[in-house]
Structure formats: C-alpha cells, structure tokens
Motif scaffolding. Structure first.
Motif, PDB file in Angstrom:
ATOM      1  N   TRP A 103     -10.124 -57.449 -13.646  1.00 53.56           N
ATOM      2  CA  TRP A 103     -10.913 -56.388 -13.020  1.00 53.56           C
ATOM      3  C   TRP A 103     -11.272 -56.749 -11.592  1.00 53.56           C
ATOM      4  O   TRP A 103     -11.158 -55.919 -10.676  1.00 53.56           O
ATOM      5  CB  TRP A 103     -12.176 -56.124 -13.840  1.00 53.56           C
ATOM      6  CG  TRP A 103     -12.938 -54.924 -13.386  1.00 53.56           C
ATOM      7  CD1 TRP A 103     -12.684 -53.618 -13.720  1.00 53.56           C
ATOM      8  CD2 TRP A 103     -14.059 -54.896 -12.490  1.00 53.56           C
ATOM      9  NE1 TRP A 103     -13.594 -52.791 -13.096  1.00 53.56           N
ATOM     10  CE2 TRP A 103     -14.446 -53.551 -12.334  1.00 53.56           C
ATOM     11  CE3 TRP A 103     -14.763 -55.890 -11.819  1.00 53.56           C
ATOM     12  CZ2 TRP A 103     -15.511 -53.172 -11.527  1.00 53.56           C
ATOM     13  CZ3 TRP A 103     -15.827 -55.513 -11.015  1.00 53.56           C
ATOM     14  CH2 TRP A 103     -16.195 -54.159 -10.876  1.00 53.56           C
ATOM     15  N   GLU A 148     -13.200 -66.692 -13.046  1.00 57.54           N
ATOM     16  CA  GLU A 148     -13.016 -66.252 -14.431  1.00 57.54           C
ATOM     17  C   GLU A 148     -11.724 -66.822 -15.015  1.00 57.54           C
ATOM     18  O   GLU A 148     -11.688 -67.250 -16.179  1.00 57.54           O
ATOM     19  CB  GLU A 148     -12.981 -64.728 -14.495  1.00 57.54           C
ATOM     20  CG  GLU A 148     -14.331 -64.069 -14.228  1.00 57.54           C
ATOM     21  CD  GLU A 148     -14.270 -62.567 -14.406  1.00 57.54           C
ATOM     22  OE1 GLU A 148     -13.297 -62.070 -15.020  1.00 57.54           O
ATOM     23  OE2 GLU A 148     -15.192 -61.888 -13.917  1.00 57.54           O
ATOM     24  N   HIS A 166     -12.921 -61.588 -23.119  1.00 53.75           N
ATOM     25  CA  HIS A 166     -13.086 -61.630 -21.670  1.00 53.75           C
ATOM     26  C   HIS A 166     -13.357 -60.232 -21.108  1.00 53.75           C
ATOM     27  O   HIS A 166     -12.829 -59.232 -21.598  1.00 53.75           O
ATOM     28  CB  HIS A 166     -11.821 -62.173 -20.996  1.00 53.75           C
ATOM     29  CG  HIS A 166     -11.422 -63.546 -21.448  1.00 53.75           C
ATOM     30  ND1 HIS A 166     -12.119 -64.681 -21.112  1.00 53.75           N
ATOM     31  CD2 HIS A 166     -10.376 -63.963 -22.219  1.00 53.75           C
ATOM     32  CE1 HIS A 166     -11.536 -65.740 -21.631  1.00 53.75           C
ATOM     33  NE2 HIS A 166     -10.468 -65.334 -22.314  1.00 53.75           N
ATOM     34  N   ASP A 167     -14.157 -60.185 -20.046  1.00 50.63           N
ATOM     35  CA  ASP A 167     -14.420 -58.935 -19.321  1.00 50.63           C
ATOM     36  C   ASP A 167     -14.872 -57.818 -20.264  1.00 50.63           C
ATOM     37  O   ASP A 167     -14.263 -56.743 -20.341  1.00 50.63           O
ATOM     38  CB  ASP A 167     -13.180 -58.494 -18.542  1.00 50.63           C
ATOM     39  CG  ASP A 167     -13.190 -59.042 -17.116  1.00 50.63           C
ATOM     40  OD1 ASP A 167     -14.140 -59.767 -16.770  1.00 50.63           O
ATOM     41  OD2 ASP A 167     -12.268 -58.724 -16.339  1.00 50.63           O
ATOM     42  N   SER A 169     -17.225 -54.881 -21.317  1.00 55.16           N
ATOM     43  CA  SER A 169     -18.087 -53.892 -20.688  1.00 55.16           C
ATOM     44  C   SER A 169     -19.418 -53.810 -21.422  1.00 55.16           C
ATOM     45  O   SER A 169     -19.483 -53.914 -22.645  1.00 55.16           O
ATOM     46  CB  SER A 169     -17.405 -52.518 -20.709  1.00 55.16           C
ATOM     47  OG  SER A 169     -18.250 -51.525 -20.166  1.00 55.16           O
ATOM     48  N   LYS A 195     -20.617 -56.016 -16.768  1.00 49.30           N
ATOM     49  CA  LYS A 195     -19.760 -56.637 -17.768  1.00 49.30           C
ATOM     50  C   LYS A 195     -20.220 -58.066 -18.022  1.00 49.30           C
ATOM     51  O   LYS A 195     -20.939 -58.662 -17.217  1.00 49.30           O
ATOM     52  CB  LYS A 195     -18.297 -56.650 -17.312  1.00 49.30           C
ATOM     53  CG  LYS A 195     -18.003 -57.593 -16.145  1.00 49.30           C
ATOM     54  CD  LYS A 195     -16.540 -57.474 -15.736  1.00 49.30           C
ATOM     55  CE  LYS A 195     -16.175 -58.439 -14.607  1.00 49.30           C
ATOM     56  NZ  LYS A 195     -16.139 -59.855 -15.041  1.00 49.30           N
ATOM     57  N   ASP A 197     -18.554 -61.682 -18.425  1.00 43.78           N
ATOM     58  CA  ASP A 197     -17.262 -62.296 -18.111  1.00 43.78           C
ATOM     59  C   ASP A 197     -16.575 -62.853 -19.350  1.00 43.78           C
ATOM     60  O   ASP A 197     -15.380 -62.659 -19.555  1.00 43.78           O
ATOM     61  CB  ASP A 197     -17.445 -63.409 -17.085  1.00 43.78           C
ATOM     62  CG  ASP A 197     -17.923 -62.887 -15.741  1.00 43.78           C
ATOM     63  OD1 ASP A 197     -17.880 -61.661 -15.538  1.00 43.78           O
ATOM     64  OD2 ASP A 197     -18.346 -63.707 -14.900  1.00 43.78           O
TER      65      ASP A 197
END
Length: 322
Positions: A103, A148, A166-167, A169, A195, A197
């Motif tokens: 992202w 990240e 991961h990532d 929301s 978010k 991470d």
C-alpha cells in the motif's frame, strides 16, 4: 542506523548545498568534525556520518563519481521491490497473509508522479539521484514501505506456530485510508493511516505491530515515541493503540502487546517498555530483537490451546486488507 530512503546525502550531512565549491565543502567538513567530535561532547554516530560523507564527496574525483552515479555507495541497497529472501532450510515457515509494504509503495509511486509532474516519464522511480531530490514526505512513504517489508522478512522466520496478517484495514477515523495527501501538510499524518502494519498470533499472544523508519533515532517520553523525524503532534503509540482497539472489538479478540518496530540503532535500547496502552503492553523494539520478543513473549501473557485456534479463526474472518 542503517541507511534508508530518508538517509541524508553527504551534502546534507555536511550542511552545504550540492552546488557548493570545494573550499566551502572543506570548511563545512572541518566545522562538522569539530561539532560532532566525541572529545568535544559530540555524538559518535554523527561523527562517523560526517567522515563517511567526506569520503564520498571530499575529493573532486569522488564528488564527480557521486554526482554522476547518484548514491551507489551511500546506501548500498536498491529500494526497488524485491522478492522474498531465499529459504535457509526446508522447515515450515510462518503463515502469512496480505502484502506488506504494497500500500505504501502505491502511495509513493502516486506522490512521486505528482511531484515530478503529470505526463513526465519516469524511467526508474527508485533511481537514487531522483530519490535524493524528492520531498521528505515522498521519501517517507518509500521508507515506510521498506520498513514493513524488512519486518515481514523477519517475521517469516518465526515458524509454523505463528500466523501473520499484513496491512490490515481498521477504518479508524471513518472509512478506508485516503489515497491522497498521505503525509502531506493538511493531509493524513503517516501515523494515522488507518491500518495495522502486522498482526501476529502465536503461543505468546496476539500482537499489533507498527513498522516505521523516521530517518532519525527516536526516544520515549511518557509512554510515547518522540524524535526529530516525527511530524509535529505525531503520536504513533497512541494511534496504534486506537487501531488495535478498533480491530479487537470487531474481531472479539484481545491484543497482548503493541509493538513499534524501528531499524537497528534507532532506539535507546533493543526493547523499551512503554507501559500499558488500551489494555495491552506497549513496547518500542529494534528490528533485530523482534523475533526473540515474539517467541519469548511477556511474562504472564500467553494464548494457547483452544484459545489460539479460536483467536486465529476470528482474526482470519475479520481481517480485510488495504
């Protein structure tokens, strides 16, 4: 600290413009040596940075090579996306979901094109010379993506007993992360991007992790991370706690720990306790110590047996990726 997309160029370290004359460069070098020398009360790390900067641009020949090639020796690393590292053995690895750093890389490419100018062709968006000229906010987006990705590589070595998302929301703040103005004055502060991470689940508990690289060492004040590289008013620990609390309520789980991960050498110690935040133990951790922390956990905090399976099912059913 290792070099990052936010690392200062040799000219910035010496405090001169890239167009400075050789005499101006030499005077700046001597001034910085006196200011940073440990015997005069200076910082050892800054002293070494000044010496390294001079090696790169201190002679006409070295300066010409540096200016022509960008920064081939200042970081020694390409910031272009790379594949996963080769597996050291055949043992089952950590189960991972999502795309770490993806992202922020999208944000970086979008903001880089805005800065260069619409319609202008960019041969290599990760060219060192181009990146050196880019605004700090643009470079910070790339630094966040790389942070990240580096953390994800470390987490991949945890083993089969751990699962990582991961990532993820969170929607904290009213909706998905904005794709415009991230890190810009008046836009969405970097620490407020909606978010988490990395979410890590294992025998030692459920962990919410923020991977960051502010380009400068950080310190701790009243359970919060502070430093010259942070934006005014930025509160990364508080922001991570709010996002973790939102996700925990949604998934009906409880986080054991909140971890802010920074590069090696960027914190006062390997692991710095930050107290209790939103009902979870908060820690500032240098990346090389992260795996050991997650494997050993925090005394009195653990998730195992049926609970571990139930928590994994709830997180998997709730997790949505940005």
């Amino acid at each position: 600290m290792p070099d990052s997309p936010l690392s200062a160029s040799p000219y910035e370290v010496l405090g001169v413009a890239a167009t400075a004359s050789h005499d101006e460069l030499r005077k700046a070098y001597r001034k910085q040596l006196r200011a940073t020398h440990p015997d005069a009360g200076g910082n050892v790390e800054h002293f070494h940075r000044v010496q390294h900067a001079w090696q790169l641009v201190g002679t006409p020949e070295a300066r010409e090579q540096f200016d022509r090639a960008g920064e081939p020796d200042f970081g020694g690393r390409s910031w272009a996306p790379g594949g996963p590292p080769p597996r050291p053995d055949t043992r089952p690895q950590t189960r991972q979901h999502g795309h770490p750093g993806g992202w922020f890389r999208e944000q970086y490419l979008a903001e880089l094109r805005e800065w260069v100018g619409r319609g202008v062709s960019i041969a290599d968006p990760y060219d060192a010379a181009l990146l050196r000229r880019a605004p700090h906010t643009v470079k910070h987006l790339l630094a966040s993506a790389v942070a990240e990705e580096d953390t994800a590589r470390v987490l991949s070595t945890l083993g089969i007993g751990f699962t990582v998302w991961h990532d993820v929301s969170t929607g904290v703040g009213g909706g998905p992360p904005s794709r415009i103005g991230v890190g810009h004055p008046g836009g969405t502060p970097m620490s407020q991007v909606e978010k988490i991470d990395h979410i890590v689940l294992g025998p030692t508990g459920l962990w919410a992790i923020l991977s960051e690289d502010w380009g400068e060492p950080v310190k701790v004040k009243r359970s919060e991370v502070i430093g010259a590289g942070l934006e005014p008013g930025e509160q990364p620990v508080k922001a991570l706690g709010a996002r973790a609390r939102f996700f925990a309520r949604l998934a009906r789980v409880k986080f054991s720990g909140l971890v802010v991960v920074v590069p090696d050498g960027a914190a006062p110690a390997d692991v710095v306790p930050l107290g209790n935040v939103k009902g979870a133990h908060a820690l500032l951790v240098q990346r090389p110590r992260l795996v050991q922390l997650l494997r050993t956990g925090i005394a009195g905090v653990a998730t195992g047996g049926t609970d571990l399976f139930e928590v994994r099912s709830r997180v998997q059913a709730t997790a949505r990726f940005v």
